[in-house]
Scaffold this motif. Structure first.
Motif, short mmCIF file in Angstrom:
data_model
loop_
_atom_site.label_atom_id
_atom_site.label_comp_id
_atom_site.label_asym_id
_atom_site.label_seq_id
_atom_site.Cartn_x
_atom_site.Cartn_y
_atom_site.Cartn_z
N GLU A 1 163.17 9.31 61.33
CA GLU A 1 162.35 9.43 61.89
C GLU A 1 162.61 8.66 63.26
N PRO A 2 162.50 8.95 64.42
CA PRO A 2 162.15 9.22 65.76
C PRO A 2 162.09 7.88 65.76
N LYS A 3 162.53 6.79 66.61
CA LYS A 3 162.28 5.59 67.31
C LYS A 3 161.74 5.34 68.51
N ALA A 4 162.70 6.55 69.50
CA ALA A 4 161.68 6.38 70.54
C ALA A 4 161.55 8.11 70.74
N ARG A 5 161.33 8.16 71.85
CA ARG A 5 160.30 9.41 72.25
C ARG A 5 160.52 9.54 73.87
N VAL A 6 160.84 10.60 74.35
CA VAL A 6 159.87 10.74 75.96
C VAL A 6 159.91 11.89 76.39
N THR A 7 158.54 12.63 77.03
CA THR A 7 158.35 13.91 76.87
C THR A 7 157.85 13.66 78.40
N ALA A 8 158.75 15.09 78.42
CA ALA A 8 158.00 15.56 80.42
C ALA A 8 157.38 16.99 80.43
N PHE A 9 156.76 16.73 81.32
CA PHE A 9 156.10 18.15 82.49
C PHE A 9 156.72 18.54 83.45
N VAL A 10 157.73 19.78 83.69
CA VAL A 10 158.26 19.71 85.19
C VAL A 10 158.34 21.16 85.53
N GLY A 11 157.39 21.67 86.51
CA GLY A 11 157.41 22.33 87.27
C GLY A 11 158.46 23.38 87.86
N CYS A 12 158.65 24.83 87.99
CA CYS A 12 159.95 24.84 88.24
C CYS A 12 159.70 26.59 88.91
N PRO B 1 148.80 18.44 85.13
CA PRO B 1 149.96 16.81 84.82
C PRO B 1 150.44 17.02 86.62
N LEU B 2 150.56 17.82 87.33
CA LEU B 2 151.05 18.22 88.80
C LEU B 2 150.63 18.49 89.70
N ALA B 3 150.63 18.03 90.91
CA ALA B 3 149.60 17.89 91.85
C ALA B 3 149.79 19.33 92.45
N LEU C 1 157.88 22.30 79.44
CA LEU C 1 157.60 20.69 78.56
C LEU C 1 159.23 20.21 77.80
N ILE C 2 159.58 19.25 77.79
CA ILE C 2 160.56 18.66 77.50
C ILE C 2 160.99 17.23 76.50
N GLU C 3 161.06 17.43 75.58
CA GLU C 3 161.23 15.94 74.19
C GLU C 3 162.51 15.98 74.00
N LEU C 4 163.03 14.57 74.10
CA LEU C 4 164.09 13.36 74.32
C LEU C 4 163.63 12.42 72.91
N SER D 1 153.82 6.79 78.04
CA SER D 1 153.30 6.15 76.56
C SER D 1 152.65 7.20 75.74
N ASP D 2 153.27 6.91 74.37
CA ASP D 2 152.39 8.13 73.44
C ASP D 2 151.68 8.60 73.80
N ALA D 3 150.06 8.23 74.34
CA ALA D 3 149.44 9.19 74.55
C ALA D 3 149.34 9.39 75.50
N GLN D 4 149.65 10.05 76.54
CA GLN D 4 150.61 9.94 78.07
C GLN D 4 151.57 12.03 76.78
N SER D 5 151.77 11.64 76.41
CA SER D 5 153.01 12.67 75.71
C SER D 5 152.06 13.34 74.70
N GLN D 6 151.04 13.03 73.90
CA GLN D 6 150.38 13.68 73.33
C GLN D 6 149.07 14.80 74.33
N GLY D 7 149.02 13.41 75.75
CA GLY D 7 148.49 14.91 76.13
C GLY D 7 149.10 15.52 77.18
N LEU D 8 150.13 15.59 77.15
CA LEU D 8 151.35 16.47 77.68
C LEU D 8 151.85 17.88 76.62
N TRP D 9 151.69 17.01 75.38
CA TRP D 9 151.78 18.61 74.07
C TRP D 9 150.33 18.78 73.75
N ALA D 10 149.15 18.29 74.26
CA ALA D 10 148.09 19.30 73.92
C ALA D 10 147.94 20.58 74.66
N LEU D 11 148.39 20.36 76.13
CA LEU D 11 148.09 21.12 77.08
C LEU D 11 149.19 22.38 76.34
#
Length: 475
Positions: free
Chosen positions: A217-228, A273-275, A283-286, A320-330
């Protein structure tokens, strides 16, 4: 019903009990309609066995009577694969037991009626991960995931259901039970039979249980939302992440600007998520199994260089996990909100990863040339080449009039996919909606082999007839 059909229903009721055989229209209605409402079938009865032996009884009786059997799990499919055309609907919902969890072997043995989320939760309670993740995971069932070789958002790191499965238990068309529930990672004793049934959509046998792989089970996680600036820039970014993050890269999901805008429009509480708006988003997750892995630092470094090189125009990294979940919800809301924009012509396709950006742009231009106001919503799993190339109706156009162009757009999109050595079905299956397309694009020798397998395993053609290659067999 004919006398023969009445006798079959009575025999099934006698052997399984009245509560296991439903015949009233109000009781079976929900089993007849495909989840998107594109198809509606008919059935003599819905049979709800409690275990594999009762599944075998149903198959024995139906084989004796020559009556078709259509298996159903959560009925969340998107290609009409579980729609009956007469005969018996075999619901596997009551086969919902988790039979075993072996932490040393890192496997879990589950029945086909288990809801995917229940399997995920059971694995998590033992400190493990079952990585299959779908938008419908709260209602889809493992049997359907296996029957369609489901993929989802984590295929990039863990593979689809075929890669996640070590063994199966299957009831054959004549009622015999093949017990292949072995948790072995090496087994060269003959043909790999399980892979005949995974992805076969219930046309070769009824899967009743499976041995599935578990992971730390992952113990560390980070999520990003990027514009290209484009799909091509997003693909270059993916390549850089794959090279520099390695196995930490768990997901890379692609969304177009139109997709994000309709999510923001229709999903309550959704936040941009972006200005600024961008042509393409990733949507990237490590993830990592070690708590102290500095994934955020790693991702910040990669994205920082990508910003300098112009591959990324802007990025937001979860804190935070809440922010990560918010990005995934999109991303996870996108499939659902499309229906609120009217008719949607959907294509679930795959091309080599190196050509996903080229495919998106080529197919979009071709479709827009045919219908200038059509709204392309191409999104999906960049890391495994699976793109959901969907077309939303032009604003103000009649829905039925738009959907009447489905075959026309199929030819445009599927011809481009075929020309790129891709697949017209990546993770949803063939079912009814693509059964004629399969004949157009599948290698003739492969089709002949598939027909031979169907005849050998289901000579009466009673297992989900009319689906996949069954459509070209006598019924």
């Amino acid at each position: 019903m004919t006398a023969q059909n009445t006798a079959l229903v009575e025999a099934l009721t006698a052997r399984l009990g009245e509560g296991s055989v439903l015949t009233l229209g109000s009781d079976i209605e929900g089993y007849l309609v495909e989840t998107r409402g594109l198809y509606r079938g008919e059935a003599l009865a819905v049979v709800r066995p409690r275990d594999r032996d009762e599944v075998a009884v149903v198959l024995q009786e139906c084989a004796r009577a020559g009556v078709p059997v259509v298996p159903q799990g959560g009925n969340t499919g998107l290609v009409g694969g579980g729609v009956p055309s007469g005969g018996i609907v075999l619901s596997l919902a009551r086969l919902d037991r988790i039979r075993d969890l072996d932490p040393v072997n890192a496997t879990i043995t589950v029945e086909a009626g288990c809801i995917l989320k229940a399997v995920q939760d059971a694995a998590s309670a033992a400190g493990y991960l079952f990585p299959l993740s779908l938008a419908s995971e709260g209602s889809c069932r493992i049997g359907g995931n296996l029957a369609t070789n489901a993929g989802g958002t984590a295929v990039l790191r863990y593979g689809n259901m075929r890669e996640l499965t070590l063994g199966l238990e299957v009831v054959l068309a004549d009622g015999r039970i093949w017990d292949g529930l072995k948790g072995l990672r090496k087994d060269n004793t003959g043909y790999d039979l399980k892979n005949l049934f995974i992805g076969s959509e219930g046309t070769l046998g009824i899967i009743t249980a499976a041995v599935l792989k578990l992971f730390p089970e992952p113990k560390a996680r980070v999520t990003a939302f990027v514009g290209c600036a484009s799909a091509h820039a997003a693909l270059q970014l993916f390549g850089r992440l794959r090279e520099q993050a390695g196995d930490h890269l768990t997901a890379f999901e692609y969304m177009p600007d139109f997709g994000l805008e309709i999510v923001l429009k229709h999903r309550p509480g959704a936040v941009r998520p972006l200005a600024e708006r961008h042509a393409a988003y990733g949507l990237i997750e490590l993830t990592a199994p070690q708590q102290d892995t500095d994934l955020q630092g790693q991702l910040e470094a990669i994205l920082g260089t990508a910003l300098e090189d112009g591959l990324v125009q802007d990025a937001a990294i979860s804190a935070s996990d809440a922010q990560s979940q918010g990005l995934w919800a999109l991303r996870e809301s996108l499939s659902e909100v499309q229906r609120l924009e009217g008719g949607s012509i959907k294509h679930d396709v795959a091309v080599p990863v190196s050509r996903v950006a080229e495919f998106i742009e080529t197919a979009a231009r071709a479709c827009e040339a045919q219908m200038p106001d059509v709204r392309v919503c191409a999104f999906g799993h960049f890391g495994d080449g699976n793109i959901h190339f969907n077309l939303s109706q032009p604003v103000g156009m009649d829905k039925a009039a738009f959907l009447a162009h489905w075959e026309r757009f199929n030819r445009i999109v599927h011809d481009i996919v075929h020309g790129m050595n891709g697949s017209i079905s990546a993770e949803h299956g063939i079912g009814l909606i693509k059964r004629d397309e399969l004949v157009l694009y599948k290698d003739p020798v492969a089709l002949d082999l598939m027909r031979s397998l169907k005849r050998a395993l289901d000579p009466q053609n009673i297992l989900n007839p009319g689906k996949v290659v069954a459509s070209v067999l006598p019924q």
